[in-house]
Design a protein around this motif. Structure first.
Motif: not given
Ligand SMILES: Cc1ncc(COP(=O)(O)O)c(C=O)c1O
Length: 342
Positions: A122-134, A136-139, A168-173
């Motif tokens: 429902g938000a007009a704008l949504a932010w994701a970050c992968d790896p996230s900061s601060p 450093g985890q998969t988003d 390490e690991g793979l990005h989300g999605g």
């Protein structure tokens, strides 16, 4: 007149460049020699091509997308502000931010009067970050947003600032999901060249109108000769091979840094990137600890302004920096156990 909240960043401050800087996430193996050389010979006597045709074509080819999907930006931060301005211009009034995140998402939203929503749907704008900061985890929250039907956020942005520094690991999605979001790429961190400004967005497939709207909101020549040289170098095999080797080095440094910090009584949160959050177990830091570290030439990033009060974000640094950190923490916390900091 409303006053802007002060922006807090890691890295150089009024005391100059910290001798041992754990406070930015720039690749500690940098600068990347080939990228630095390209920047140093950039043609600064002429304007860049205002259409950046060749640079966009190169970036598009490298990502395997249509060049019409590339939007150049003066920096990642500028892209964040421009995307937010565009959403607000189109009548968007709400934004979703990750619970802990880079402060410019909130600063831009505040500047444009967007209201924060705890849910992305429902938000007009949504932010994701992968790896996230601060952290450093998969988003991996954002692919579900795309399937939320009429409740889908209007604009979804995936900040890929630290994707090249994933250890390490793979990005989300899935890869195909990325065709339906805005991707933000800012390679200066991965290349250890944060003083060079220049970034780009990859628009969702079929979003040509949105690309034109974002271009209209841009000043002419948003990227200077140095930024253009860095972005061009970014797509070369030589630079990517260097980056791959640097990730191997960062993995080794990260393992020893985590072991040493844990040995000094710090709790370290899991992370897949070249940075992580940590805090002394049981608290016990004096209020002037950061000042005392800074006097010793050490800087850590206080994660409070990133949404994690009580935690510090540390980037992975080479062994000599780890030695300096261990010495300082032993002196300021008194919690070190014999032997572990050697
Ligand atoms: C997650 C994230 N995105 C974007 C940026 C902006 O990067 P820059 O303005 O250096 O391109 C930063 C800067 O630290 C960041 O941490």
């Amino acid at each position: 007149m409303a006053t802007a909240s002060p922006r807090v960043h890691g890295g150089p401050d009024a005391a100059g460049v910290p001798r041992w800087d754990f406070s930015t996430n720039a690749n500690a193996c940098g600068p990347c020699p080939a990228a630095l050389a390209a920047v140093q010979v950039a043609d600064v006597c002429h304007y860049p091509d205002p259409s950046y045709r060749l640079l966009k074509a190169r970036l598009a080819e490298w990502h395997g997308v249509d060049p019409r999907r590339i939007v150049l930006a003066a920096s990642g931060s500028e892209a964040i502000f421009r995307l937010t301005a565009w959403v607000a211009q189109g009548g968007g009034r709400t934004v979703h931010l990750p619970p802990a995140a880079y402060g410019d998402y909130a600063s831009a939203a505040e500047a444009w009067g967007l209201e924060r929503r705890s849910q992305a749907t429902g938000a007009a704008l949504a932010w994701a970050c992968d790896p996230s900061s601060p952290l450093g985890q998969t988003d991996d929250r954002w692919p579900a947003w795309l399937r939320a039907g009429s409740d889908r956020p209007g604009v979804v942005v995936l900040d890929c600032a630290y994707a090249p520094l994933r250890l390490e690991g793979l990005h989300g999605g899935a890869d195909r999901d990325k065709d339906h979001v805005w991707q933000l790429w800012t390679p200066n961190k991965a290349l250890g060249l944060t003083g060079v400004r220049g970034a780009y967005l990859i628009a969702p497939k079929g979003a040509e109108d949105a690309v034109s709207a974002l271009e209209r909101l841009s000043p002419s020549w948003p990227v200077g000769a140095h930024g253009a040289a860095m972005l061009q170098a970014w797509t070369t095999g030589e630079v990517q091979t260097w980056l791959e080797h640097s990730r191997a080095t960062l993995r080794t440094w990260k393992a020893s840094q985590l072991a040493r910090l844990s040995g000094l009584g710090w709790e370290c949160l899991p992370s897949v990137a070249n940075f992580y959050c940590a805090r002394p177990t049981g608290g016990g830091l004096s209020p002037d600890a950061a000042q005392r570290w800074r006097q010793d030439g050490i800087k850590l990033r206080d994660a409070a302004s990133l949404g994690l009060p009580g935690w510090w974000r540390l980037s992975v640094q080479p062994p000599e920096a780890q030695d300096a950190l261990a010495q300082t923490l032993q002196a300021t916390s008194g919690t070190a156990r014999q032997g572990v900091a050697a």
